[in-house]
Design a protein around this motif. Structure first.
Motif, PDB file in Angstrom:
ATOM      1  N   LYS B 136      41.455  40.617  29.032  1.00 20.42           N
ATOM      2  CA  LYS B 136      40.303  41.105  29.790  1.00 20.42           C
ATOM      3  C   LYS B 136      39.013  41.222  28.963  1.00 20.42           C
ATOM      4  O   LYS B 136      37.942  40.806  29.395  1.00 20.42           O
ATOM      5  CB  LYS B 136      40.660  42.472  30.366  1.00 20.42           C
ATOM      6  CG  LYS B 136      39.885  42.825  31.598  1.00 20.42           C
ATOM      7  CD  LYS B 136      40.454  44.119  32.191  1.00 20.42           C
ATOM      8  CE  LYS B 136      39.354  44.834  32.982  1.00 20.42           C
ATOM      9  NZ  LYS B 136      39.719  46.220  33.284  1.00 20.42           N
ATOM     10  N   SER B 137      39.151  41.776  27.765  1.00 22.95           N
ATOM     11  CA  SER B 137      37.932  42.038  26.987  1.00 22.95           C
ATOM     12  C   SER B 137      37.286  40.727  26.544  1.00 22.95           C
ATOM     13  O   SER B 137      36.062  40.580  26.548  1.00 22.95           O
ATOM     14  CB  SER B 137      38.261  42.910  25.784  1.00 22.95           C
ATOM     15  OG  SER B 137      39.179  42.229  24.945  1.00 22.95           O
ATOM     16  N   ARG B 139      37.665  37.880  28.076  1.00 23.31           N
ATOM     17  CA  ARG B 139      37.231  37.190  29.274  1.00 23.31           C
ATOM     18  C   ARG B 139      35.806  37.591  29.650  1.00 23.31           C
ATOM     19  O   ARG B 139      34.977  36.754  29.992  1.00 23.31           O
ATOM     20  CB  ARG B 139      38.180  37.536  30.425  1.00 23.31           C
ATOM     21  CG  ARG B 139      37.991  36.667  31.617  1.00 23.31           C
ATOM     22  CD  ARG B 139      38.943  37.060  32.700  1.00 23.31           C
ATOM     23  NE  ARG B 139      38.446  38.202  33.443  1.00 23.31           N
ATOM     24  CZ  ARG B 139      39.211  38.975  34.221  1.00 23.31           C
ATOM     25  NH1 ARG B 139      40.506  38.757  34.297  1.00 23.31           N
ATOM     26  NH2 ARG B 139      38.675  39.955  34.887  1.00 23.31           N
TER      27      ARG B 139
END
Lengths: 281, 195
Positions: B136-137, B139
């Motif tokens: 997530k980070s 992305r």
């Protein structure tokens, strides 16, 4: 940047219209729910007033006593005022406790004919403390007055008005010598608006209160308005009200980061900005 | 990418003054619309979410920090949240009809324009898909830099992280992406220089 000149699609133009309406609606709602900051500057604008206090309070009906005035062990008088309409009763009670007070209720749209007496330059510290709110109550004001600090012949002169929207305002000054009774005359002073005026005029109304001096000056200049300042010490009295002490003697510079408490075109072409060095919140 | 950063007080003023807002909107409507069109394929939804981004900007002008990046970085940060919220909502399939009811009407021309835009952003979607596989980070940074065309510093501002952190995350993202079959494409968004 190219986007500056790129024509927008029809739906984007319509969205813009909606968003602008949203902003205008929000500003209007903010205006309605905005603290009733209309301050009474009648006394403050009189020449020679050393220090005047204007306060705004919200009047209330109901069963709460209009005022409660008591003396503490040090002889300091504490007055809690909830409705300024009963000026005579309040005057009497204050006098009983040794406060040489002259309280007048002035209906909206009128004022006491001036001059009523001689203003005292500089109120001794502790004689009169600018009002604070009453803890736990939405309306009303609490004031501290030390009767021992009045010199012979001095009077604390309060002039109170309740406006059609229910907002009550009061101006307080210290006078030396006889104080003429209040003779009511029409008050032609323009009401402070907190803005440059009616949206119907060629330029849309521009909200000044709550902004900084640096923010509003370019707009006022654009409108060709001459700016005069009134320097105050302002402090919130709870959520809806602001207590203001006018500093007539201040002659220093006005900072761009100062907060505009109120502003209005008080004479044609001249815009008065009531400014406070400290932010209001 | 537009590189302006007005003062914080000015942004609050812009969001309270319809005329000032118009200038701001005209400058950014297209890039925000394209940001959304890269991520959403329904014309109505693109329109709705773009509107929501500006509404959120109006309501949160206070969150704008000029020292932390340009107006675009700020708007893209908001847009990310708006789109993410919608995607979560869609995933839960909540009240789809409710949204349709509040929808602004679009005529066939509008829909055609929006579809063109969605189409134009199509090239970004495979990359978005590849990026979606990343942690997530990583992305978040990769999306904003490689797909939406922000600088690393602007992406950091939009995500409220330090520039160094953003750079490290982007580097890791690129390393992971290079292991993908179609490697790392060129940034899809052609940045408009000052013209």
């Amino acid at each position: 940047m190219k986007a500056d000149r790129t024509p927008l699609a029809a739906f984007e133009e319509r969205r813009l219209v909606e968003l602008k309406e949203h902003i205008a609606g929000r500003a209007a709602a903010e205006q309605r729910s905005r603290p009733r900051r209309r301050l009474f500057f009648g006394a403050a604008s009189l020449a020679g007033a050393g220090l005047a206090t204007a306060i705004t309070i919200v009047s209330l009906g109901g069963t709460v006593p209009a005022y409660a005035v008591t003396t503490d062990a040090d002889g300091v008088v504490h007055a809690e005022v909830r409705d300024f309409r009963d000026a005579a009763g309040l005057t009497k009670r204050l006098k009983e406790l040794g406060v040489p007070a002259v309280v007048d209720y002035v209906p909206h749209g009128q004022k006491c004919r001036g001059p009523r007496g001689t203003f005292v330059e500089g109120i001794p510290a502790g004689l009169y403390e600018p009002p604070t709110g009453i803890p736990g109550e939405k309306d009303g004001l609490r004031m501290k007055i030390n009767p021992k600090l009045f010199k012979p012949g001095q009077s604390l002169v309060w002039t109170m008005t309740v406006h059609p929207d229910g907002v009550a305002t009061a101006a307080t000054v210290l006078m030396q010598g006889p104080v003429a009774p209040c003779v009511l005359v029409p008050d032609e002073t323009k009401e402070p608006l907190g803005s440059t005026g009616d949206p119907g005029k060629s330029l849309p109304a521009y909200q000044v209160d709550g902004k900084t001096v640096g923010e509003v000056l370019p707009e006022l200049k654009k409108r060709g308005l001459k700016v005069v300042y009134e320097v105050v010490e302002a402090k919130p009295l709870g959520k809806d009200r602001i207590g203001v002490t006018v500093d007539k003697q201040y002659s220093g510079p006005i900072g761009k980061d100062w907060t505009v408490v109120q502003g209005w075109e008080h004479t044609p072409g001249e815009f008065k900005l009531v400014v406070s060095e400290k932010p209001l919140s | 990418m537009q590189d302006t950063a007005v003062e914080a007080g000015d942004m609050r003023r812009i969001m309270r003054d319809p005329e000032a807002f118009e200038v701001f909107y005209r400058k950014h409507a297209e890039s925000v619309g394209r940001f959304v069109a890269r991520r959403v394929t329904d014309p109505h939804m693109v329109d709705d979410l773009t509107t929501e981004v500006f509404l959120a900007a109006i309501d949160t002008a206070r969150t704008y920090r000029p020292d932390r990046g340009s107006e675009v970085a700020w708007l893209f940060g908001i847009a990310r949240n708006v789109v993410a919220t919608e995607q979560r909502r869609a995933a839960r399939e909540l009240s789809k009809n409710g949204r349709a009811a509040g929808r602004r009407s679009l005529d066939p021309d509008d829909i055609a324009r929006l579809e063109e835009r969605i189409d134009a952003e199509r090239a970004a979607r495979p990359l978005l898909k590849a990026v979606a596989e990343l942690p997530k980070s990583q992305r978040a940074v990769a999306e904003l830099v490689d797909i939406d065309g922000l600088s690393v510093a602007e992406a950091a501002a939009a995500l409220r992280i330090r520039v160094g952190t953003a750079r490290v995350r982007l580097h890791r993202a690129h390393r992971s992406l290079r292991q993908e079959p179609d490697a790392l494409p060129e940034p899809v968004v052609t940045l408009k220089g000052a013209s």
